[in-house]
Structure formats: structure tokens, C-alpha cells
Design a protein around this motif. Sequence first.
Motif, short mmCIF file in Angstrom:
data_model
loop_
_atom_site.label_atom_id
_atom_site.label_comp_id
_atom_site.label_asym_id
_atom_site.label_seq_id
_atom_site.Cartn_x
_atom_site.Cartn_y
_atom_site.Cartn_z
N LYS A 58 0.83 -1.22 0.00
CA LYS A 58 0.00 0.00 0.00
C LYS A 58 0.86 1.26 0.00
O LYS A 58 0.41 2.32 -0.40
N SER A 59 2.11 1.13 0.39
CA SER A 59 2.97 2.32 0.45
C SER A 59 4.15 2.28 -0.52
O SER A 59 5.06 3.08 -0.40
N SER A 60 4.14 1.38 -1.53
CA SER A 60 5.30 1.28 -2.43
C SER A 60 4.94 0.86 -3.85
O SER A 60 4.19 -0.08 -4.05
N ILE A 61 5.55 1.57 -4.79
CA ILE A 61 5.56 1.18 -6.20
C ILE A 61 7.03 1.02 -6.58
O ILE A 61 7.84 1.87 -6.23
N VAL A 62 7.37 -0.07 -7.26
CA VAL A 62 8.77 -0.26 -7.66
C VAL A 62 8.89 -0.32 -9.18
O VAL A 62 7.96 -0.72 -9.88
N ASN A 63 10.06 0.09 -9.66
CA ASN A 63 10.41 -0.01 -11.07
C ASN A 63 11.11 -1.36 -11.24
O ASN A 63 12.16 -1.61 -10.63
N LEU A 64 10.53 -2.24 -12.04
CA LEU A 64 11.09 -3.59 -12.21
C LEU A 64 12.50 -3.58 -12.78
O LEU A 64 13.25 -4.54 -12.60
#
Length: 110
Positions: A58-64
Motif C-alpha cells: 500500500k505504500s510502495s511502487i517499484v520499477n522492475l
Amino acid sequence: MPNGQGYTLIDINEIIHIEADSNYSIFHLDNREKITVSKVLKDYEEILPEDQFIRIHKSSIVNLNYLKEYSSRNGLEVLLKNGEKIAVSRRRASIFAEKVKQYTNFTSDK
């Protein structure tokens, strides 16, 4: 992205991950810079390319592109190429695992 006095333009490939902080989002960039923006993660989740970015918590988006390792040793977490460890929520773990599988197949075909 808005920055108080105007806008800062960044290449999405420079974004390592985005962290939620209440009603703000903190962009962690590959030059170690952090930029805080007054928008929530959901806004970025909707506009970033879904083949490259994934919400893992809910608190993180990552760049693969910056994903180094995925581990379940200490709970579910990812290790990014900049050395940061970020938790993957149990709710998003299977979606994340499938996305990584698709991503690694896609990048190895190039």
C-alpha cells in the motif's frame, strides 16, 4: 511533476521506487535524489507503464528495472539494485510474482 515553484521533469527510467507518505509521494531516483510530490501513489499507479512499474505494497511502487532479488526469508521483500529492501504485502505477492515472471521473459527476449 509539481515541486512548489514549478515543475521538475524526470525520465521515468530514473525512478527506482515511489514511497507513500500520507498524502504525498516520495520519488527515489537513481542519482540518490528524493523528490516529494503532493499526490498520492494511486495517481502514479494509474499513469506509469504497468509493464515496468508495479505496486507491491500500500505504500510502495517499484520499477522492475531496478529489481535485484525477491525473497521470503524475512517476510516477503524485494531488494533493489540501490540496496534498499521493501516489503511486499501478502495480498499483492502473487500478482507481483506473476508480473516479475512476465517481465523477465519479456526482457530476456530482447
